[in-house]
Design a protein around this motif. Structure first.
Motif, short mmCIF file in Angstrom:
data_model
loop_
_atom_site.label_atom_id
_atom_site.label_comp_id
_atom_site.label_asym_id
_atom_site.label_seq_id
_atom_site.Cartn_x
_atom_site.Cartn_y
_atom_site.Cartn_z
N UNK A 53 32.38 4.01 -42.83
CA UNK A 53 32.08 2.65 -42.39
C UNK A 53 32.97 2.24 -41.22
N UNK A 54 32.39 1.59 -40.25
CA UNK A 54 33.15 0.99 -39.15
C UNK A 54 33.04 -0.52 -39.28
N UNK A 55 34.15 -1.21 -39.07
CA UNK A 55 34.11 -2.67 -39.14
C UNK A 55 34.92 -3.29 -38.02
N UNK A 56 34.45 -4.46 -37.64
CA UNK A 56 35.05 -5.24 -36.57
C UNK A 56 35.21 -6.65 -37.11
N UNK A 57 36.13 -6.84 -38.08
CA UNK A 57 36.23 -8.14 -38.73
C UNK A 57 36.75 -9.22 -37.79
N UNK A 58 36.51 -10.48 -38.14
CA UNK A 58 37.01 -11.55 -37.29
C UNK A 58 38.54 -11.48 -37.23
N UNK A 59 39.12 -11.78 -36.07
CA UNK A 59 40.58 -11.71 -35.95
C UNK A 59 41.27 -12.73 -36.86
N UNK A 60 42.49 -12.41 -37.25
CA UNK A 60 43.27 -13.35 -38.06
C UNK A 60 42.77 -13.48 -39.48
N UNK A 61 42.11 -12.45 -39.99
CA UNK A 61 41.57 -12.50 -41.35
C UNK A 61 41.82 -11.16 -42.02
N UNK A 64 27.66 7.12 -54.16
CA UNK A 64 27.03 8.24 -53.45
C UNK A 64 27.65 9.59 -53.81
N UNK A 65 28.85 9.55 -54.40
CA UNK A 65 29.54 10.81 -54.68
C UNK A 65 29.95 11.55 -53.42
N UNK A 66 30.27 10.79 -52.37
CA UNK A 66 30.66 11.37 -51.08
C UNK A 66 31.96 10.73 -50.61
N UNK A 67 32.83 11.49 -49.94
CA UNK A 67 33.98 10.85 -49.32
C UNK A 67 33.52 10.02 -48.12
N UNK A 68 34.04 8.82 -47.97
CA UNK A 68 33.68 7.95 -46.83
C UNK A 68 34.96 7.52 -46.13
N UNK A 69 34.96 7.61 -44.81
CA UNK A 69 36.12 7.18 -44.04
C UNK A 69 35.95 5.73 -43.59
N UNK A 70 37.07 5.09 -43.28
CA UNK A 70 37.03 3.71 -42.80
C UNK A 70 37.60 3.66 -41.39
N UNK A 75 45.67 -1.30 -45.63
CA UNK A 75 44.50 -1.41 -46.51
C UNK A 75 43.77 -0.09 -46.68
N UNK A 76 44.16 0.94 -45.91
CA UNK A 76 43.54 2.25 -46.12
C UNK A 76 42.68 2.76 -44.98
N UNK A 77 42.78 2.15 -43.80
CA UNK A 77 41.98 2.63 -42.67
C UNK A 77 42.31 4.09 -42.35
N UNK A 78 41.28 4.86 -42.02
CA UNK A 78 41.46 6.27 -41.64
C UNK A 78 41.42 6.46 -40.13
N UNK A 79 40.97 5.44 -39.42
CA UNK A 79 40.88 5.54 -37.96
C UNK A 79 41.12 4.15 -37.37
N UNK A 80 42.14 4.04 -36.52
CA UNK A 80 42.35 2.78 -35.80
C UNK A 80 41.87 2.99 -34.36
N UNK A 81 41.18 1.99 -33.83
CA UNK A 81 40.57 2.09 -32.50
C UNK A 81 41.37 1.20 -31.55
N UNK A 82 42.11 1.84 -30.65
CA UNK A 82 43.11 1.11 -29.88
C UNK A 82 42.78 1.13 -28.38
N UNK A 83 42.50 -0.05 -27.85
CA UNK A 83 42.22 -0.18 -26.42
C UNK A 83 43.44 -0.64 -25.65
N UNK A 84 43.68 -1.96 -25.67
CA UNK A 84 44.72 -2.56 -24.85
C UNK A 84 46.11 -1.97 -25.08
N UNK A 85 46.51 -1.79 -26.33
CA UNK A 85 47.87 -1.30 -26.60
C UNK A 85 48.04 0.14 -26.13
N UNK A 86 46.94 0.84 -25.93
CA UNK A 86 47.00 2.25 -25.51
C UNK A 86 46.88 2.37 -23.99
N UNK A 87 45.82 1.77 -23.44
CA UNK A 87 45.54 1.94 -22.01
C UNK A 87 46.05 0.79 -21.14
#
Ligand code: PLP
Length: 225
Positions: free
Chosen positions: A164-172, A190-196, A210-222
């Motif tokens: 699952x990918x999520x883009x929750x509202x900021x500050x929440x 589903x009996x399947x491993x799912x990444x977040x 909270x258990x995220x497996x992938x952080x998507x970093x724009x500004x702080x990286x580039x």
């Protein structure tokens, strides 16, 4: 040229890598279990290539046209699609992106499956989830629409379900806990491993806690876009 890069990219990367490491330590998680995915939207290809020289191989892009141009010019790198996908762009998206993180409706998944077969491609996909419909307008599957979408996608061998990918509202930050519970529930069902995939420049620490497996970093990286 000396080792200090003109762009400051190496220094920014070192800082964001340290943040990820520290967040993993605090959450008692293996730092190797969290992917730092640089998001290169609206950044020049030269910076992507500099990040490549610093060891990064996968990059997130938001717009099909921009990502397609970068993927064509720099075929060594793997570009992942994070942004909304319209039905008239599914074919170039499949052709140029290695993974699609913004699959959020049945009609889109079915079209991708048909075209992946035509193009003879396999593309791991992630379901973009939006549990906060009032707060974000970026697309995403509602909780009610999730069951039929997942049941359909799991029958498509050309679109292996990654998570699952999520883009929750900021500050929440509670949103990340909600996503973690959703992941648990669907893994059992589903009996399947799912990444977040969740967490960006501002809130990667809370997402990792909270258990995220992938952080998507724009500004702080580039840097600023
Ligand atoms: C732009 C974007 C990011 C990165 O955002 P930053 O705040 O710059 O880190 C991550 N995910 C998606 C879907 C985005 O559109």
């Amino acid at each position: 040229m000396n080792d200090v890069s003109v762009s400051g990219l190496a220094e920014r990367i070192a800082r964001v890598e340290a943040r990820v490491r520290r967040a993993c330590e605090e959450a008692k998680r293996d730092p190797g279990s969290v992917e730092l995915l640089p998001v290169s939207k609206r950044q020049p290809l030269e910076l992507v290539q500099e990040a490549w020289r610093l060891g990064y191989r996968r990059f997130g892009e938001n717009y099909v046209q921009e990502g397609t141009a970068k993927a064509s010019a720099f075929a060594e790198a793997a570009f992942l699609l994070l942004g909304p996908l319209q039905r008239n762009k599914t074919r170039p998206a499949l052709a140029h992106f290695r993974e699609i993180l913004s699959v959020d409706r049945l009609s889109l998944a079915q079209r991708l499956a048909t075209q992946a077969a035509e193009l003879d491609l396999t593309r791991p996909i992630w379901i973009q989830v939006d549990l906060w419909e009032e707060a974000t307008k970026e697309g995403g599957c509602s909780e009610e629409a999730l069951a039929p979408l997942l049941e359909s996608v799991r029958r498509e061998p050309r679109l292996p379900l990654t998570g699952f990918m999520a883009l929750p509202p900021p500050g929440f930050p509670e949103a990340f806990q909600q996503m973690a519970r959703l992941r648990e529930a669907w893994q059992d069902r589903l009996g399947l491993p799912l990444r977040l995939s969740m967490g960006m420049s501002e809130d990667l620490e809370a997402a990792i806690a909270a258990g995220s497996d992938q952080v998507r970093i724009g500004t702080a990286f580039f840097g600023a876009r």
